[in-house]
Design an enzyme around this catalytic site. Sequence first.
Site, short mmCIF file in Angstrom:
data_model
loop_
_atom_site.label_atom_id
_atom_site.label_comp_id
_atom_site.label_asym_id
_atom_site.label_seq_id
_atom_site.Cartn_x
_atom_site.Cartn_y
_atom_site.Cartn_z
N THR A 185 0.82 -1.21 0.00
CA THR A 185 0.00 0.00 0.00
C THR A 185 0.86 1.26 0.00
O THR A 185 1.99 1.26 0.50
CB THR A 185 -0.90 -0.01 1.26
OG1 THR A 185 -1.51 1.26 1.40
CG2 THR A 185 -0.13 -0.31 2.53
N ASP A 186 0.29 2.36 -0.51
CA ASP A 186 0.98 3.65 -0.45
C ASP A 186 1.06 4.18 0.98
O ASP A 186 1.84 5.09 1.26
CB ASP A 186 0.27 4.67 -1.35
CG ASP A 186 -1.19 4.90 -1.01
OD1 ASP A 186 -1.74 4.21 -0.12
OD2 ASP A 186 -1.81 5.79 -1.63
N GLU A 187 0.25 3.60 1.89
CA GLU A 187 0.22 4.14 3.26
C GLU A 187 1.52 3.93 4.01
O GLU A 187 1.73 4.54 5.06
CB GLU A 187 -0.90 3.47 4.06
CG GLU A 187 -2.26 3.79 3.53
CD GLU A 187 -3.36 3.44 4.51
OE1 GLU A 187 -3.06 3.20 5.69
OE2 GLU A 187 -4.50 3.42 4.07
N TYR A 218 -2.12 -0.43 11.11
CA TYR A 218 -2.21 -1.13 9.81
C TYR A 218 -1.01 -0.79 8.94
O TYR A 218 -0.31 -1.68 8.45
CB TYR A 218 -3.51 -0.75 9.09
CG TYR A 218 -3.48 -1.06 7.60
CD1 TYR A 218 -3.44 -2.39 7.15
CD2 TYR A 218 -3.48 -0.04 6.64
CE1 TYR A 218 -3.40 -2.68 5.79
CE2 TYR A 218 -3.43 -0.33 5.28
CZ TYR A 218 -3.39 -1.65 4.86
OH TYR A 218 -3.33 -1.94 3.51
N LYS A 253 2.12 -3.12 7.47
CA LYS A 253 2.40 -3.28 6.03
C LYS A 253 3.83 -2.83 5.73
O LYS A 253 4.54 -3.46 4.93
CB LYS A 253 1.40 -2.49 5.18
CG LYS A 253 -0.01 -3.04 5.17
CD LYS A 253 -0.14 -4.45 4.57
CE LYS A 253 0.08 -4.51 3.08
NZ LYS A 253 -0.24 -5.85 2.53
P1 NAD Z 1 -9.58 -7.44 2.26
O1 NAD Z 1 -9.61 -7.14 3.71
O2 NAD Z 1 -10.79 -7.19 1.44
O3 NAD Z 1 -9.19 -8.99 2.03
C1 NAD Z 1 -8.19 -9.62 2.78
C2 NAD Z 1 -8.34 -11.12 2.59
O4 NAD Z 1 -7.26 -11.76 3.31
C3 NAD Z 1 -9.64 -11.69 3.14
O5 NAD Z 1 -10.20 -12.61 2.22
C4 NAD Z 1 -9.22 -12.42 4.43
O6 NAD Z 1 -10.04 -13.53 4.74
C5 NAD Z 1 -7.80 -12.83 4.08
N1 NAD Z 1 -6.96 -13.01 5.27
C6 NAD Z 1 -6.84 -12.16 6.33
N2 NAD Z 1 -5.99 -12.67 7.24
C7 NAD Z 1 -5.55 -13.85 6.73
C8 NAD Z 1 -4.64 -14.83 7.20
N3 NAD Z 1 -4.00 -14.70 8.38
N4 NAD Z 1 -4.40 -15.91 6.42
C9 NAD Z 1 -5.03 -16.07 5.23
N5 NAD Z 1 -5.92 -15.17 4.74
C10 NAD Z 1 -6.16 -14.07 5.49
O7 NAD Z 1 -8.33 -6.65 1.70
P2 NAD Z 1 -8.11 -5.95 0.27
O8 NAD Z 1 -8.65 -4.58 0.31
O9 NAD Z 1 -8.53 -6.88 -0.79
O10 NAD Z 1 -6.51 -5.84 0.25
C11 NAD Z 1 -5.71 -6.87 -0.30
C12 NAD Z 1 -4.25 -6.46 -0.20
O11 NAD Z 1 -4.04 -5.26 -0.94
C13 NAD Z 1 -3.79 -6.16 1.22
O12 NAD Z 1 -2.47 -6.67 1.36
C14 NAD Z 1 -3.79 -4.64 1.31
O13 NAD Z 1 -2.84 -4.19 2.23
C15 NAD Z 1 -3.42 -4.28 -0.11
N6 NAD Z 1 -3.90 -2.97 -0.59
C16 NAD Z 1 -5.23 -2.64 -0.47
C17 NAD Z 1 -5.68 -1.44 -1.01
C18 NAD Z 1 -7.14 -1.05 -0.95
O14 NAD Z 1 -7.48 0.07 -1.31
N7 NAD Z 1 -8.05 -1.92 -0.53
C19 NAD Z 1 -4.77 -0.57 -1.63
C20 NAD Z 1 -3.41 -0.94 -1.71
C21 NAD Z 1 -3.00 -2.14 -1.20
O1 DAU Z 2 -4.16 3.83 0.39
C1 DAU Z 2 -4.36 2.45 0.32
C2 DAU Z 2 -5.21 2.01 1.49
O2 DAU Z 2 -6.53 2.46 1.21
C3 DAU Z 2 -5.19 0.51 1.71
O3 DAU Z 2 -3.89 0.13 2.09
C4 DAU Z 2 -6.18 0.09 2.80
O4 DAU Z 2 -6.23 -1.32 2.90
C5 DAU Z 2 -7.55 0.61 2.41
O5 DAU Z 2 -8.50 0.32 3.43
C6 DAU Z 2 -7.50 2.12 2.18
O6 DAU Z 2 -7.21 2.81 3.43
P1 DAU Z 2 -8.00 4.15 3.84
O7 DAU Z 2 -7.92 4.27 5.31
O8 DAU Z 2 -7.58 5.29 2.99
O9 DAU Z 2 -9.49 3.71 3.36
P2 DAU Z 2 -10.94 3.84 4.02
O10 DAU Z 2 -11.89 3.31 2.99
O11 DAU Z 2 -11.01 3.29 5.38
O12 DAU Z 2 -11.13 5.42 4.12
C7 DAU Z 2 -10.94 6.28 3.01
C8 DAU Z 2 -11.06 7.71 3.51
O13 DAU Z 2 -12.43 7.97 3.88
C9 DAU Z 2 -10.25 8.00 4.75
O14 DAU Z 2 -9.76 9.34 4.66
C10 DAU Z 2 -11.25 7.88 5.91
C11 DAU Z 2 -12.54 8.35 5.27
N1 DAU Z 2 -13.80 7.75 5.75
C12 DAU Z 2 -13.87 6.38 5.89
C13 DAU Z 2 -15.05 5.78 6.27
C14 DAU Z 2 -15.14 4.28 6.43
C15 DAU Z 2 -14.93 8.55 5.99
O15 DAU Z 2 -14.87 9.80 5.85
N2 DAU Z 2 -16.09 7.95 6.35
C16 DAU Z 2 -16.22 6.59 6.52
O16 DAU Z 2 -17.32 6.11 6.82
#
Ligand code: NAD
Ligand code: DAU
Length: 331
Positions: free
Chosen positions: A120-122, A147, A151
């Site tokens: 992630t960019d975070e 989180y 990561k």
């Molecule tokens: P998600 O939470 O939707 O899915 C995570 C999956 O991992 C789930 O199916 C869960 O059951 C499984 N899991 C959790 N713990 C586990 C364990 N100990 N063993 C096996 N499986 C396990 O997450 P996502 O949003 O699909 O993110 C996927 C990946 O991409 C993550 O590594 C996250 O850090 C990264 N990422 C997410 C975003 C985003 O915007 N969602 C952006 C950049 C990177």
């Molecule tokens: O940048 C990549 C990341 O993006 C991933 O690594 C994470 O897995 C993914 O969850 C996401 O993280 P954020 O914290 O940015 O996403 P989230 O959807 O939780 O929130 C997006 C923005 O919206 C954040 O600034 C918080 C805000 N927010 C979130 C929720 C759930 C609200 O204002 N209201 C809400 O109800």
Amino acid sequence: MHLLITGGAGFIGSNFIHYTLRHRPECRITVLDAMTYAGNKASLAPAGDRIELVVGRIEDANLVDRLVQACDIVVHFAAESHNDNSIANPLPFVTTNVVGTFTLLEAARRHGRRFHHVSTDEVFGDLELDDPEKFRETTPYNPSSPYSATKAGSDLLVKAWVRTFGLNATISNCSNNYGPYQHIEKFIPRQITNVLSGLRPKLYGAGANVRDWIHVDDHNSAVWAILDRARPGSYYMIGADGEQNNKAVIELILELMGKPRDWYDHVNDRPGHDLRYAIDSAKIRSELGWTPRYTTFHDGLAATIAWYRDHADWWQPLKKAVEARYAKQGQ
Ligand code: NAD
Ligand code: DAU
């Protein structure tokens, strides 16, 4: 090619599987997923019997050893992924994101397997609203939340295994994804499903925080560009120039769903809330020739709203519990 996909029942992993079945039908796919609250078998239903699902944890060294030995490439999506949960209870984040990644790396090292780590960019912290800089591959790590700290730890483990053990690994750091099958605890699907449930969207604080949105299919096409063409030990930022502040995103959702643009509530802000993420994706574009296909956020968001409208059976069973958890936090 036999892929072991960890976290394949989650948001990005399940979309990666559907993308791969569409574009790379020659691949054999094994999914390793613990089916936590974030894993959903219904997200894999369209794949039918074209994939093998193993329910288990990435920290289970014996299971992981056997599955890694049997595959050619590990594509590692599994993680605890939600910032708000990591603030409420950080331990599962350390276990899955750090110990789980370590367990996979050790198995990949033992069996000489190619490893792609989805990150992630975070890990880079945040930017000021007016900072002309964006995150790039050379930006120093500076994570803010439990989180993002876990990561960052997992990225650093991968980098150490590349340098010290010569592991054939790559890392991608992507910005915020949106699209089908995203858990409704996350910002965009929470607001869409709120409106569909007759509830007002919830904005943290003033809503000035900026995220750099990318459609999940564009993220996954970038992961494939890395699997196909990246040099071992290389790292890439993935982003699609999609910066938007949260208030503007809520207003656009309301407009696209036929509600007044001010029909939302301000709720408690997230502690330590990162202000802005922005990605410079020049390296993956120039070195690997990758470009995103969803160039207008408006159209990608409209398609995502349509998906949630058409798939109430997928999200409705989760809604009550998610909102009850947020209500306890004043969010
Ligand atoms: P998600 O939470 O939707 O899915 C995570 C999956 O991992 C789930 O199916 C869960 O059951 C499984 N899991 C959790 N713990 C586990 C364990 N100990 N063993 C096996 N499986 C396990 O997450 P996502 O949003 O699909 O993110 C996927 C990946 O991409 C993550 O590594 C996250 O850090 C990264 N990422 C997410 C975003 C985003 O915007 N969602 C952006 C950049 C990177
Ligand atoms: O940048 C990549 C990341 O993006 C991933 O690594 C994470 O897995 C993914 O969850 C996401 O993280 P954020 O914290 O940015 O996403 P989230 O959807 O939780 O929130 C997006 C923005 O919206 C954040 O600034 C918080 C805000 N927010 C979130 C929720 C759930 C609200 O204002 N209201 C809400 O109800």
